[in-house]
Design an enzyme around this catalytic site. Structure first.
Site, PDB file in Angstrom:
ATOM      1  N   TYR A 140      46.654 -91.835  14.425  1.00  0.00           N
ATOM      2  CA  TYR A 140      45.281 -92.303  14.558  1.00  0.00           C
ATOM      3  C   TYR A 140      44.626 -92.379  13.187  1.00  0.00           C
ATOM      4  O   TYR A 140      45.308 -92.562  12.190  1.00  0.00           O
ATOM      5  CB  TYR A 140      44.517 -91.445  15.607  1.00  0.00           C
ATOM      6  CG  TYR A 140      43.494 -92.327  16.249  1.00  0.00           C
ATOM      7  CD1 TYR A 140      43.881 -93.427  17.011  1.00  0.00           C
ATOM      8  CD2 TYR A 140      42.140 -92.155  16.003  1.00  0.00           C
ATOM      9  CE1 TYR A 140      42.953 -94.319  17.518  1.00  0.00           C
ATOM     10  CE2 TYR A 140      41.206 -93.046  16.516  1.00  0.00           C
ATOM     11  CZ  TYR A 140      41.620 -94.122  17.261  1.00  0.00           C
ATOM     12  OH  TYR A 140      40.701 -95.013  17.750  1.00  0.00           O
ATOM     13  N   ARG A 194      35.629-104.737  16.116  1.00  0.00           N
ATOM     14  CA  ARG A 194      35.087-103.711  15.208  1.00  0.00           C
ATOM     15  C   ARG A 194      36.069-102.553  15.175  1.00  0.00           C
ATOM     16  O   ARG A 194      35.892-101.537  15.827  1.00  0.00           O
ATOM     17  CB  ARG A 194      33.701-103.277  15.712  1.00  0.00           C
ATOM     18  CG  ARG A 194      32.859-102.587  14.678  1.00  0.00           C
ATOM     19  CD  ARG A 194      32.535-101.171  15.097  1.00  0.00           C
ATOM     20  NE  ARG A 194      33.744-100.405  15.354  1.00  0.00           N
ATOM     21  CZ  ARG A 194      33.781 -99.177  15.820  1.00  0.00           C
ATOM     22  NH1 ARG A 194      32.707 -98.558  16.139  1.00  0.00           N
ATOM     23  NH2 ARG A 194      34.924 -98.520  16.004  1.00  0.00           N
ATOM     24  N   LYS A 218      45.280 -94.645  20.675  1.00  0.00           N
ATOM     25  CA  LYS A 218      44.373 -93.849  21.520  1.00  0.00           C
ATOM     26  C   LYS A 218      45.100 -93.302  22.745  1.00  0.00           C
ATOM     27  O   LYS A 218      44.914 -92.153  23.132  1.00  0.00           O
ATOM     28  CB  LYS A 218      43.228 -94.739  21.985  1.00  0.00           C
ATOM     29  CG  LYS A 218      42.062 -94.360  21.234  1.00  0.00           C
ATOM     30  CD  LYS A 218      40.744 -94.368  21.426  1.00  0.00           C
ATOM     31  CE  LYS A 218      40.008 -93.217  20.837  1.00  0.00           C
ATOM     32  NZ  LYS A 218      38.712 -93.604  20.356  1.00  0.00           N
ATOM     33  N   GLU A 232      37.078-100.131  23.901  1.00  0.00           N
ATOM     34  CA  GLU A 232      37.289 -99.514  22.592  1.00  0.00           C
ATOM     35  C   GLU A 232      37.139-100.546  21.473  1.00  0.00           C
ATOM     36  O   GLU A 232      37.741-101.626  21.528  1.00  0.00           O
ATOM     37  CB  GLU A 232      38.731 -98.950  22.572  1.00  0.00           C
ATOM     38  CG  GLU A 232      39.143 -98.297  21.293  1.00  0.00           C
ATOM     39  CD  GLU A 232      38.502 -96.941  21.104  1.00  0.00           C
ATOM     40  OE1 GLU A 232      38.141 -96.284  22.102  1.00  0.00           O
ATOM     41  OE2 GLU A 232      38.350 -96.548  19.941  1.00  0.00           O
ATOM     42  N   ASP A 233      36.350-100.207  20.487  1.00  0.00           N
ATOM     43  CA  ASP A 233      36.215-101.035  19.280  1.00  0.00           C
ATOM     44  C   ASP A 233      35.840-102.486  19.559  1.00  0.00           C
ATOM     45  O   ASP A 233      36.370-103.407  18.919  1.00  0.00           O
ATOM     46  CB  ASP A 233      37.488-100.918  18.418  1.00  0.00           C
ATOM     47  CG  ASP A 233      37.535 -99.574  17.684  1.00  0.00           C
ATOM     48  OD1 ASP A 233      36.612 -98.755  17.887  1.00  0.00           O
ATOM     49  OD2 ASP A 233      38.476 -99.334  16.913  1.00  0.00           O
ATOM     50  N   ASP A 293      34.259 -95.413  24.508  1.00  0.00           N
ATOM     51  CA  ASP A 293      34.455 -94.201  23.704  1.00  0.00           C
ATOM     52  C   ASP A 293      33.645 -94.230  22.409  1.00  0.00           C
ATOM     53  O   ASP A 293      33.205 -93.191  21.934  1.00  0.00           O
ATOM     54  CB  ASP A 293      35.942 -94.008  23.395  1.00  0.00           C
ATOM     55  CG  ASP A 293      36.188 -92.651  22.773  1.00  0.00           C
ATOM     56  OD1 ASP A 293      35.762 -91.653  23.384  1.00  0.00           O
ATOM     57  OD2 ASP A 293      36.756 -92.591  21.665  1.00  0.00           O
ATOM     58  N   ASP A 294      33.468 -95.421  21.841  1.00  0.00           N
ATOM     59  CA  ASP A 294      32.716 -95.495  20.575  1.00  0.00           C
ATOM     60  C   ASP A 294      31.273 -95.058  20.794  1.00  0.00           C
ATOM     61  O   ASP A 294      30.649 -94.474  19.913  1.00  0.00           O
ATOM     62  CB  ASP A 294      32.726 -96.924  20.027  1.00  0.00           C
ATOM     63  CG  ASP A 294      34.142 -97.439  19.930  1.00  0.00           C
ATOM     64  OD1 ASP A 294      34.939 -96.792  19.247  1.00  0.00           O
ATOM     65  OD2 ASP A 294      34.461 -98.444  20.582  1.00  0.00           O
ATOM     66  N   ASN A 333      34.717 -93.907   9.680  1.00  0.00           N
ATOM     67  CA  ASN A 333      36.177 -93.969   9.523  1.00  0.00           C
ATOM     68  C   ASN A 333      36.582 -95.320   8.957  1.00  0.00           C
ATOM     69  O   ASN A 333      35.845 -96.285   9.114  1.00  0.00           O
ATOM     70  CB  ASN A 333      36.851 -93.810  10.894  1.00  0.00           C
ATOM     71  CG  ASN A 333      36.719 -92.412  11.435  1.00  0.00           C
ATOM     72  OD1 ASN A 333      36.745 -91.456  10.690  1.00  0.00           O
ATOM     73  ND2 ASN A 333      36.549 -92.304  12.745  1.00  0.00           N
TER      74      ASN A 333
HETATM   75  P1  NAD Z   1      28.507-100.571  14.585  1.00  0.00           P
HETATM   76  O1  NAD Z   1      28.965-101.801  13.920  1.00  0.00           O
HETATM   77  O2  NAD Z   1      28.113-100.623  16.016  1.00  0.00           O
HETATM   78  O3  NAD Z   1      27.231-100.008  13.789  1.00  0.00           O
HETATM   79  C1  NAD Z   1      27.140 -99.874  12.399  1.00  0.00           C
HETATM   80  C2  NAD Z   1      25.681 -99.640  12.048  1.00  0.00           C
HETATM   81  O4  NAD Z   1      25.584 -99.336  10.663  1.00  0.00           O
HETATM   82  C3  NAD Z   1      24.772-100.834  12.301  1.00  0.00           C
HETATM   83  O5  NAD Z   1      23.549-100.387  12.863  1.00  0.00           O
HETATM   84  C4  NAD Z   1      24.491-101.357  10.894  1.00  0.00           C
HETATM   85  O6  NAD Z   1      23.214-101.966  10.816  1.00  0.00           O
HETATM   86  C5  NAD Z   1      24.532-100.082  10.098  1.00  0.00           C
HETATM   87  N1  NAD Z   1      24.800-100.296   8.682  1.00  0.00           N
HETATM   88  C6  NAD Z   1      25.692-101.116   8.097  1.00  0.00           C
HETATM   89  N2  NAD Z   1      25.589-101.020   6.763  1.00  0.00           N
HETATM   90  C7  NAD Z   1      24.637-100.098   6.516  1.00  0.00           C
HETATM   91  C8  NAD Z   1      24.081 -99.566   5.334  1.00  0.00           C
HETATM   92  N3  NAD Z   1      24.486 -99.961   4.138  1.00  0.00           N
HETATM   93  N4  NAD Z   1      23.113 -98.650   5.449  1.00  0.00           N
HETATM   94  C9  NAD Z   1      22.681 -98.246   6.652  1.00  0.00           C
HETATM   95  N5  NAD Z   1      23.186 -98.706   7.803  1.00  0.00           N
HETATM   96  C10 NAD Z   1      24.142 -99.632   7.727  1.00  0.00           C
HETATM   97  O7  NAD Z   1      29.613 -99.489  14.360  1.00  0.00           O
HETATM   98  P2  NAD Z   1      29.769 -98.061  15.068  1.00  0.00           P
HETATM   99  O8  NAD Z   1      30.639 -98.172  16.249  1.00  0.00           O
HETATM  100  O9  NAD Z   1      28.444 -97.457  15.261  1.00  0.00           O
HETATM  101  O10 NAD Z   1      30.608 -97.286  13.976  1.00  0.00           O
HETATM  102  C11 NAD Z   1      30.041 -96.994  12.706  1.00  0.00           C
HETATM  103  C12 NAD Z   1      30.988 -96.088  11.937  1.00  0.00           C
HETATM  104  O11 NAD Z   1      31.139 -94.861  12.623  1.00  0.00           O
HETATM  105  C13 NAD Z   1      32.396 -96.652  11.758  1.00  0.00           C
HETATM  106  O12 NAD Z   1      32.840 -96.419  10.450  1.00  0.00           O
HETATM  107  C14 NAD Z   1      33.222 -95.861  12.712  1.00  0.00           C
HETATM  108  O13 NAD Z   1      34.540 -95.682  12.253  1.00  0.00           O
HETATM  109  C15 NAD Z   1      32.501 -94.548  12.728  1.00  0.00           C
HETATM  110  N6  NAD Z   1      32.759 -93.809  13.955  1.00  0.00           N
HETATM  111  C16 NAD Z   1      33.275 -92.566  13.849  1.00  0.00           C
HETATM  112  C17 NAD Z   1      33.552 -91.838  14.971  1.00  0.00           C
HETATM  113  C18 NAD Z   1      34.084 -90.442  14.845  1.00  0.00           C
HETATM  114  O14 NAD Z   1      34.599 -90.073  13.877  1.00  0.00           O
HETATM  115  N7  NAD Z   1      33.977 -89.601  15.797  1.00  0.00           N
HETATM  116  C19 NAD Z   1      33.350 -92.398  16.220  1.00  0.00           C
HETATM  117  C20 NAD Z   1      32.819 -93.693  16.315  1.00  0.00           C
HETATM  118  C21 NAD Z   1      32.519 -94.380  15.163  1.00  0.00           C
END
Ligand code: NAD
Length: 547
Positions: free
Chosen positions: A99, A152, A170, A241-242, A264-265, A404
């Site tokens: 993962y 995504r 996953k 997912e994603d 899950d996200d 991530n």
């Molecule tokens: P998403 O695309 O739905 O949301 C991203 C958000 O970040 C949007 O609101 C965007 O406007 C904002 N953004 C982008 N650039 C920015 C900046 N420079 N400053 C401030 N905000 C900014 O994506 P998501 O599903 O919410 O995932 C976001 C991140 O979180 C990813 O990197 C993902 O890998 C990580 N994530 C981690 C976990 C975990 O570790 N448990 C779980 C889910 C997502």
């Protein structure tokens, strides 16, 4: 025990080529005679432990993480039981390979490292025949489907059909962490094209080389897919997912009360993060109801976490409006406030009355948050002044850099500890090694969804729940937090040791199943001993005797 009936008449080479049944050199003498294997294997019969020794040696000899990934996937394609014993016995070493972060790299290169297909592909060309495609899957008792449209992938953006690595990875975690039998797991790539120009120009790209399907045609295909799943795999839980956030929130809202589904996200991330916040209470002394939480990023992860925090606070008696005001969001433009006219639907419920604020640092100074959560997919956005401000405002600042893979983390563990003189309570999405500062070693937590979704899935399967609810993620978060020991906290770790993941998943599953029975979400009767029942449906990767 005679289990030849599970072999579905398979013998000889066909048996060796079925990864769910193959034992390789561990087929016993009697099995070799009875099953037409004599001569097809080297003569010396090995034990599974000896095989494990060999595969671990091979794995460790690989010099890059991507090579390790390719090795593990090819082992999974040959012998699932051995693959799972290897992964389960060495989870801390293997999880970053199967993962995040390595799976991200594997997805980026999917068309180039491709060996054999795994999972099902449903594409925009399949309108009208999705049911037939699902019927082509060789297993009938599917209980968990992970589907992605690749828009995504982690924080890496649109990877189109290359995103297949994610459902595959996953589902491996469902089995490794919660014992969901591999035969009950189905990865699906919902290939509706890609808008990634690099992939569109790559002759080795394996997906539909056309722009993404949007609008009603997309929705109709999803609808056909969801209905086909209900018909062909009526007992399956469908995990989205994603997906890009333009679809993820909508699809969750559309289907969550109609079928057994979750995202899950949005929800799994929320569960693991809420759990981290609950555990942090034990270090900060500040209860959740008194925390002020600032998010960088207002997408699926951020809003999902915010909504679950609101749910948790409501359950503890805080009025909803007050609960929402504890969560603040800063997106790619500025602080999310009521006067903004450019906000997507999912942000509106967290848009509070406040004057505009243009920088994260200014937002911290204004709002004085107790916790800062990075879910922006933007590397190094928790700069030194940002982290230092959190340290100045709080004796024990909670700082989660969840983006991530590792390359996208808002800051590293070392930066968080160094810039707060070791006072930060830090967790990240991808793992960081321990950090020693002034003679003290800090072990950061990995706010990894795999603490939550495998247990939730197991609970849903074991209870035969027909829905997946927010309450289930709330009890999962509370259960996970309750399993953090004083020893963990002394190291600075706000999640249990990954080595305990099977126990963690079992406990979560029991509590999730309890919700299903309490809320009458299942036609099944509650077993007298729920824990024993949960354990009885879990997969054991030790080989069965066939003869
Ligand atoms: P998403 O695309 O739905 O949301 C991203 C958000 O970040 C949007 O609101 C965007 O406007 C904002 N953004 C982008 N650039 C920015 C900046 N420079 N400053 C401030 N905000 C900014 O994506 P998501 O599903 O919410 O995932 C976001 C991140 O979180 C990813 O990197 C993902 O890998 C990580 N994530 C981690 C976990 C975990 O570790 N448990 C779980 C889910 C997502």
């Amino acid at each position: 025990m005679n289990t030849t009936q599970h072999l579905h008449g398979k013998r000889g080479i066909e048996l060796l080529h079925d990864p769910l049944l193959n034992k390789g050199t561990a087929f016993a003498e009697a099995e070799r005679d009875a099953l037409g294997l004599r001569g097809l294997l080297p003569p010396r019969v090995a034990t599974q432990d000896q095989q494990l020794e060999r595969v671990l040696e091979n794995f460790r000899r690989k010099t890059s993480d991507l090579e390790k990934y390719i090795y593990l996937i090819s082992l999974q394609e040959r012998n699932e039981a051995l693959f799972y014993r290897l992964v389960m016995g060495n989870l801390e070493e293997m999880m970053p390979i199967i993962y995040t972060p390595t799976v991200g790299l594997a997805c980026q290169k999917y068309g180039h490292i491709f060996r054999r297909p795994r999972g099902l592909y449903v594409t925009s060309k399949d309108r009208g025949r999705v049911k037939e495609i699902l019927q082509n899957w060789p297993q009938s008792d599917v209980r968990i489907i992970v589907v992605t449209d690749g828009e995504r992938i982690l924080g890496l953006g649109d990877l189109g059909a290359n995103g297949m690595g994610i459902p595959v990875g996953k589902l491996s975690l469902y089995t490794a962490c919660a014992g969901i039998p591999p035969a009950q797991c189905l990865p699906i790539m919902f290939d509706v094209g890609t808008n990634n120009p690099t992939l569109l120009a790559d002759p080795l790209y394996l997906g539909l080389a056309e722009p993404r399907l949007r609008g009603p045609a997309y929705d109709e295909l999803v609808e056909e897919f969801v209905n086909a799943v209900q018909e062909i795999f009526p007992r399956a839980c469908l995990q989205f997912e994603d997906f890009g956030n333009c679809n993820a929130f909508r699809l969750l809202a559309k289907y969550r009360d109609r079928v057994c589904t979750f995202n899950d996200d949005i929800q799994g991330t929320a569960g693991v993060t809420l759990s981290g916040l609950l555990s942090s209470e034990r270090l900060t002394g500040i209860p959740l109801a008194k925390q002020r939480i600032l998010f960088l990023g207002a997408g699926e992860a951020g809003i999902g976490i915010g909504e679950l925090i609101v749910e948790a606070l409501k359950l503890s008696g805080v009025p909803e409006a007050d609960a929402r005001r504890q969560c603040w969001f800063f997106d790619s433009k500025s602080l999310v406030v009521k006067s903004r006219t450019d906000l997507a639907e999912h942000k509106l419920r967290f848009a509070h009355e406040h004057s505009p604020v243009d920088t994260l640092l200014a937002a911290i100074e204004e709002l004085k948050p107790t916790a800062l959560i990075g879910v922006s997919g933007t590397a190094q956005s928790f700069t030194e002044p940002v982290v230092r401000a959190m340290g100045r405002l709080n004796p024990r600042p909670v700082i989660f850099a969840l983006s991530n893979p590792t390359s996208k983390a808002e800051c590293t563990a070392e930066q968080a500890y160094t810039w707060t003189d070791g006072h930060a309570i830090f967790a990240s999405g991808s793992p960081f090694p321990p950090v020693t500062l002034n003679g003290i070693t800090h072990v950061s937590g990995q706010g990894n969804n795999s603490y939550i979704f495998p247990g939730v899935g197991l609970g849903v399967i074991a209870s035969e729940s027909t829905r997946v609810t927010d309450e289930m993620f709330y009890v999962a978060a509370k259960t996970l937090a309750s399993l953090v020991t004083e020893g963990d906290l002394m190291l600075g770790r706000i999640y249990p040791d990954l080595k305990r993941i099977r126990e963690v998943s079992t406990e979560i599953a029991v509590h999730v199943a309890e919700v299903a029975f309490k809320r009458q979400l299942t036609p099944a009767l509650r077993p007298a001993d729920l824990k024993a029942h949960v354990q009885s449906v879990m997969f054991d990767p030790h080989y069965p005797k066939y003869v």
